[in-house]
Each structure stands twice: as C-alpha cells, then as structure tokens.
Design a protein around this motif. Structure first.
Motif, mmCIF file in Angstrom:
data_model
loop_
_atom_site.group_PDB
_atom_site.id
_atom_site.type_symbol
_atom_site.label_atom_id
_atom_site.label_comp_id
_atom_site.label_asym_id
_atom_site.label_seq_id
_atom_site.Cartn_x
_atom_site.Cartn_y
_atom_site.Cartn_z
ATOM 1 N N ALA A 1 0.827 -1.207 0.000
ATOM 2 C CA ALA A 1 0.000 0.000 0.000
ATOM 3 C C ALA A 1 0.862 1.259 0.000
ATOM 4 C CB ALA A 1 -0.926 -0.005 1.219
ATOM 5 N N LEU A 2 1.938 1.264 0.790
ATOM 6 C CA LEU A 2 2.788 2.447 0.897
ATOM 7 C C LEU A 2 3.611 2.693 -0.366
ATOM 8 C CD1 LEU A 2 4.104 2.031 4.553
ATOM 9 C CD2 LEU A 2 2.353 3.618 3.742
ATOM 10 N N LEU A 3 3.986 1.623 -1.061
ATOM 11 C CA LEU A 3 4.895 1.756 -2.195
ATOM 12 C C LEU A 3 4.184 1.829 -3.539
ATOM 13 C CD1 LEU A 3 7.574 -0.796 -0.949
ATOM 14 C CD2 LEU A 3 7.845 1.678 -1.116
ATOM 15 N N ALA A 4 2.883 1.578 -3.570
ATOM 16 C CA ALA A 4 2.163 1.562 -4.844
ATOM 17 C C ALA A 4 2.213 2.919 -5.544
ATOM 18 C CB ALA A 4 0.711 1.132 -4.624
ATOM 19 N N VAL A 5 1.937 3.984 -4.813
ATOM 20 C CA VAL A 5 1.919 5.318 -5.431
ATOM 21 C C VAL A 5 3.306 5.756 -5.889
ATOM 22 C CG1 VAL A 5 1.488 7.759 -4.993
ATOM 23 C CG2 VAL A 5 -0.210 6.054 -4.308
ATOM 24 N N PRO A 6 4.368 5.620 -5.057
ATOM 25 C CA PRO A 6 5.698 5.987 -5.562
ATOM 26 C C PRO A 6 6.120 5.211 -6.805
ATOM 27 C CG PRO A 6 5.749 5.806 -3.180
ATOM 28 C CD PRO A 6 4.408 5.303 -3.619
ATOM 29 N N ALA B 1 6.841 -4.346 -1.927
ATOM 30 C CA ALA B 1 7.050 -3.762 -3.251
ATOM 31 C C ALA B 1 6.803 -4.792 -4.347
ATOM 32 C CB ALA B 1 8.473 -3.205 -3.370
ATOM 33 N N ALA B 2 7.047 -6.072 -4.049
ATOM 34 C CA ALA B 2 6.772 -7.120 -5.040
ATOM 35 C C ALA B 2 5.286 -7.222 -5.323
ATOM 36 C CB ALA B 2 7.317 -8.456 -4.544
ATOM 37 N N THR B 3 4.473 -7.128 -4.270
ATOM 38 C CA THR B 3 3.024 -7.137 -4.466
ATOM 39 C C THR B 3 2.580 -5.931 -5.279
ATOM 40 O OG1 THR B 3 2.685 -8.322 -2.381
ATOM 41 C CG2 THR B 3 0.803 -7.156 -3.285
ATOM 42 N N ALA B 4 3.167 -4.761 -4.970
ATOM 43 C CA ALA B 4 2.827 -3.552 -5.718
ATOM 44 C C ALA B 4 3.194 -3.698 -7.189
ATOM 45 C CB ALA B 4 3.534 -2.341 -5.109
ATOM 46 N N ALA B 5 4.383 -4.246 -7.472
ATOM 47 C CA ALA B 5 4.792 -4.456 -8.865
ATOM 48 C C ALA B 5 3.901 -5.484 -9.549
ATOM 49 C CB ALA B 5 6.256 -4.896 -8.916
ATOM 50 N N ARG C 1 -3.549 8.868 -15.389
ATOM 51 C CA ARG C 1 -3.701 7.419 -15.279
ATOM 52 C C ARG C 1 -2.699 6.765 -14.328
ATOM 53 N NH1 ARG C 1 -3.451 5.728 -20.667
ATOM 54 N NH2 ARG C 1 -5.316 7.006 -20.865
ATOM 55 N N PRO C 2 -1.398 7.023 -14.415
ATOM 56 C CA PRO C 2 -0.476 6.336 -13.493
ATOM 57 C C PRO C 2 -0.786 6.621 -12.021
ATOM 58 C CG PRO C 2 0.734 7.307 -15.319
ATOM 59 C CD PRO C 2 -0.664 7.827 -15.412
ATOM 60 N N GLU C 3 -1.125 7.867 -11.697
ATOM 61 C CA GLU C 3 -1.440 8.192 -10.310
ATOM 62 C C GLU C 3 -2.713 7.482 -9.846
ATOM 63 O OE1 GLU C 3 1.365 11.146 -11.688
ATOM 64 O OE2 GLU C 3 -0.545 10.503 -12.514
ATOM 65 N N VAL C 4 -3.719 7.415 -10.709
ATOM 66 C CA VAL C 4 -4.959 6.734 -10.360
ATOM 67 C C VAL C 4 -4.699 5.246 -10.134
ATOM 68 C CG1 VAL C 4 -7.208 6.019 -11.252
ATOM 69 C CG2 VAL C 4 -6.488 8.396 -11.470
ATOM 70 N N GLU C 5 -3.860 4.643 -10.967
ATOM 71 C CA GLU C 5 -3.524 3.229 -10.793
ATOM 72 C C GLU C 5 -2.831 3.004 -9.458
ATOM 73 O OE1 GLU C 5 -2.908 2.474 -15.597
ATOM 74 O OE2 GLU C 5 -1.187 2.527 -14.247
ATOM 75 N N GLY C 6 -1.896 3.887 -9.111
ATOM 76 C CA GLY C 6 -1.217 3.754 -7.831
ATOM 77 C C GLY C 6 -2.164 3.931 -6.654
ATOM 78 N N SER D 1 -5.362 3.339 -6.612
ATOM 79 C CA SER D 1 -6.269 2.194 -6.525
ATOM 80 C C SER D 1 -5.590 1.020 -5.837
ATOM 81 C CB SER D 1 -6.747 1.782 -7.922
ATOM 82 O OG SER D 1 -5.705 1.176 -8.666
ATOM 83 N N ASP D 2 -4.306 0.786 -6.159
ATOM 84 C CA ASP D 2 -3.589 -0.316 -5.518
ATOM 85 C C ASP D 2 -3.358 -0.040 -4.037
ATOM 86 O OD1 ASP D 2 -3.537 -1.689 -7.877
ATOM 87 O OD2 ASP D 2 -1.484 -1.143 -8.400
ATOM 88 N N THR D 3 -3.087 1.228 -3.704
ATOM 89 C CA THR D 3 -2.928 1.586 -2.291
ATOM 90 C C THR D 3 -4.219 1.330 -1.522
ATOM 91 O OG1 THR D 3 -1.217 3.253 -2.704
ATOM 92 C CG2 THR D 3 -2.515 3.509 -0.700
ATOM 93 N N ALA D 4 -5.342 1.806 -2.069
ATOM 94 C CA ALA D 4 -6.630 1.602 -1.412
ATOM 95 C C ALA D 4 -6.967 0.117 -1.307
ATOM 96 C CB ALA D 4 -7.730 2.338 -2.175
#
Length: 436
Positions: free
Chosen positions: A83-88, A137-141, A379-384, A386-389
């Motif tokens: 959740a923390l790393l999805a947006v960065p 970070a692996a889950t985020a990727a 789009r990239p920010e929205v994707e990040g 969504s994954d954080t949420a």
C-alpha cells in the motif's frame, strides 16, 4: 469519446489513445504481443519468489519471537508495504516508464528479502519486519503489471490482456509454497532458521523478475502509448507530486465509470481477504485436517487466477459493468454458502472457490474499467491510488476479521463481508442507469 490526453467526458469517459505520436496499427499490435509475453514471464519468475516466502514468513516470525500471535504480522506488513509503495512506483512509471516502475519494485523486494536473511542469521526480530515491509514492493509491482498489459491494448481487448497477466500469477501461487522443503535444505548450510531458506529463492526470483523487465520490456508500453514521459514527469502545467495526487482523486470523483471500477475493485478485495484469512481458523476449529485446509485454500487460489482469461473475455464481450455485477453476485453467493456451512467442510470449500471467482470478476473488470475511464495525464497516479486503497482495505479486512469471527462466528463474518458488496453494487447499477 475523448482523446487519451483529455479528461473523461461523463458519463462514459473511456479513453481511446489516439494522441499524436502514439504507436498505431501493426507496430502497436506487435509491441503489445511482446509486452504481454514479457509481463507474463516476469510475473511467473518473480511470482515464485512471493509464493515461496508467503508460506514461511509467518513461521519465521514465530520462530524468532516465540509468539504465535505475532506470526500474522508478516502478511500484514507485506500488505502494508504494498500500500505504501504503490503510489511511488506508479509515479516512477509515469516519469520513466513501466520498466523503471516495475523493475524498481522487484529490486526493492529483493533488498527486503536480503534484510530478512541477514536478520534471521543474526536472530534479530525487528529487522525482519522491515524486510517484510520492503517485500511489499513485489506485491505492488505484481498489481501494476496488470495495468501495463493494457497500455497498448485495443479497447476491445484490454480486459483480456489484463486477465492474462493476472492468470500468470497462478504459477507462483501454486508452485511457490512447495519450495518450503528445499528451502530448509538451503537454510542449514547457511546457518539460517529453517523457514528462512525460502527467502534465498525469493532474492533470486525477484532479481530475475527485474532482469526480465529491464532487458526485455522494450519499447516501454507506457511511453509508447504516449501516457508517461520523462519530459512530463511533473505532470500537467508543471504540477508537483502532491498536486498530481489531488488532481487524480478529483479526476476519479468526477467520473462515474472510474468510481464504479475503483469501488468494485477495493471492496471486492476487502471481502475476499476478510473471509479467506479466517477460513483456515474456522475449519481447524471444526476438526479439519491440515490437508483439508490446504486443499481448500488451493481451490480458492484456483478460483482467483485460473479462470481469469475467461473473465477477461467476458468483460471484453459483455462489458465491464455486467461482469462487475456478476462478480458481486458470485461474492454474495460465496458468503451465503460458506457462512451457512456450519461444521460441513464441502460448502466451505465450494464457497471459497466462488469467493475466488467473484474476486477475479471484480478485479479484472474493475481494473480495466478504472484504467480506461481516466485521462492519460492522470492514469499512473490513479492506478497507484487504486492499488494503495486495495491493499489498505485488504489489510483492514484481515486485521478485523479475527475480531468479527471471535464475536459473531464464521457466519457473522460472512454476513458482514456480504454487506460490503452492497455499495459497489449500488454504484454499478447507478452507472448503468446514468448511461442509459
């Protein structure tokens, strides 16, 4: 219908990716096919790293702390890290392309696995938790790879492309846990606790995932689609990071389609995690053997991933919202079947399978609808976001599900999970009525 660079036009707001300089025709199709092959290969390789350590992370924490109650922290911290790393990572993808965003995610996860190994060798507990956080970070990727599959996909094939990347996760999820035995053999000569051996495999797998993406994901799908570019890293009109995130949230709020996709995606994940995480406890309390519990979770994972290509085809042919509504109906059916099972094991197993299928429907269709309902500038920010949420709600669902199970039983937990489906179902129906 709007261009890819303009905000979505209510009520549909579906992007068309026709901005100047974007790959088109045979070139675009060829790059898309190559992109899918590379993403699937990276998911399979790096997914083995996740699957191998997920089954042993809790055991390692329990070994180091001597506390069974703290064992669940490993999964919680991995989810929190995602959740923390999805947006960065999404912001990095916007600035430098998918190769940079996804590759960095795998490298950070590899570094986290190294931290776990060093801490386990020293018998130090707190650094293990830091390593677990970085492994998130692996889950985020993993999650952002599904969006990369749609960067160059044609409108009628986006859900299918996304679903293939989701499907490839099956390999790691199924084969990874079976590396626990070989992991113990590796741990002994290295002076590591037995459960730590699988983290050696994780380091290798994450580095290989980075290598596949870094060397083979060329040309970069996000840059080729004209969505991300280093020259526009500051966003529209030179916006900074915080301003871009606020603009992305406003952008989603202004689009019924994006809201529908996001709500279905996030709440569907919360329902799945809440019920799945407590099912082994429920089965154990009713005398189920470890083999029965393991079989039930395997069937659940099969429901999540194995059928995703069929779900993607359905979303492309029938539409995103109908498949979202279908998924929500399946989730309610799953909670009803499992929640009324009592001590019977087969309804719980069948319910967990349907829980996985429902998750697959809302994840594939919801992710596709969200991604194609926002303009390229956001789009990239929205994707990040969504994954954080998605990960935060999943972590909350896992954290509170034990309390609900203790106070109201397994039936009460399933009833509460079914209630979570209602908001996204109502929003999806509202979206359908608004379009009509």
């Amino acid at each position: 219908m709007t261009s890819a660079a303009s905000p979505p036009s209510p009520p549909s707001g579906i992007r068309t990716d026709t901005s100047p300089g974007v790959l088109a025709g045979p070139d675009r199709a060829a790059v898309q096919r190559r992109t899918l092959r590379v993403l699937i290969a990276a998911q399979i390789v790096a997914g083995l790293g996740m699957g191998s350590m997920l089954s042993s992370g809790g055991l390692l924490v329990e070994r180091l702390t001597g506390s069974q109650s703290l064992a669940g922290l490993s999964t919680t911290l991995i989810t929190l890290g995602a959740a923390l790393l999805a947006v960065p990572l999404a912001a990095l993808s916007r600035a430098r392309g998918r190769r940079a965003g996804l590759g960095t995610g795998w490298l950070v996860a590899a570094a986290g696995a190294v931290v776990v190994l060093i801490a386990a060798r020293l018998g130090a507990y707190p650094p293990v938790l830091l390593g677990m956080l970085l492994i998130g970070a692996a889950t985020a990727a993993n999650l952002q790879s599904r969006y990369a599959a749609t960067d160059l996909a044609e409108p009628g094939a986006r859900a299918g492309a996304l679903s293939l990347v989701v499907w490839s996760t099956t390999v790691g999820s199924v084969l990874g846990p079976n590396l626990s035995g070989p992991g113990e053999a590796v741990a002994r000569p290295l002076g590591l606790p037995g459960p730590a051996g699988t983290f050696v495999f994780s380091v290798v797998a994450f580095v290989l995932g980075w290598a596949v993406v870094h060397t083979l994901l060329r040309p970069d799908p996000l840059l080729s689609a004209g969505t991300g570019h280093a020259a526009h890293a500051a966003g529209p009109d030179g916006e900074g990071f915080a301003a871009r995130m606020r603009a992305a949230m406003r952008h989603v709020g202004a689009s019924p389609a994006a809201l529908t996709g996001l709500t279905a995606l996030v709440l569907g994940h919360g329902v799945m995690v809440a019920v799945m995480s407590m099912t082994p406890v429920h089965l154990a309390h009713h005398g189920a053997s470890l083999s029965i519990i393991g079989f039930t979770i395997s069937v659940h994972i099969a429901g999540m991933y194995a059928l995703s290509p069929l779900v993607g085809k359905a979303a492309d042919r029938l539409g995103r919202v109908p498949v979202i509504l279908l998924g929500q109906a399946v989730l309610v059916t799953a909670t009803l079947l499992a929640g009324t099972a009592g001590s019977r094991q087969w309804p719980v197993t069948a319910g967990l399978f349907l829980l996985g299928v429902g998750w697959s429907c809302v994840t594939v269709a919801g992710s596709t609808l969200l991604g194609e309902s926002v303009g390229a500038a956001h789009r990239p920010e929205v994707e990040g976001l969504s994954d954080t949420a998605m990960n935060l709600v999943g972590a909350a669902g896992g954290a509170f599900s034990g309390t609900v199970l203790g106070d109201y039983g397994y039936g009460g937990l399933n009833a509460a999970a079914a209630v979570l489906v209602a908001p996204s179902g109502a929003l999806a129906l509202y979206f359908v009525l608004r379009r009509r």
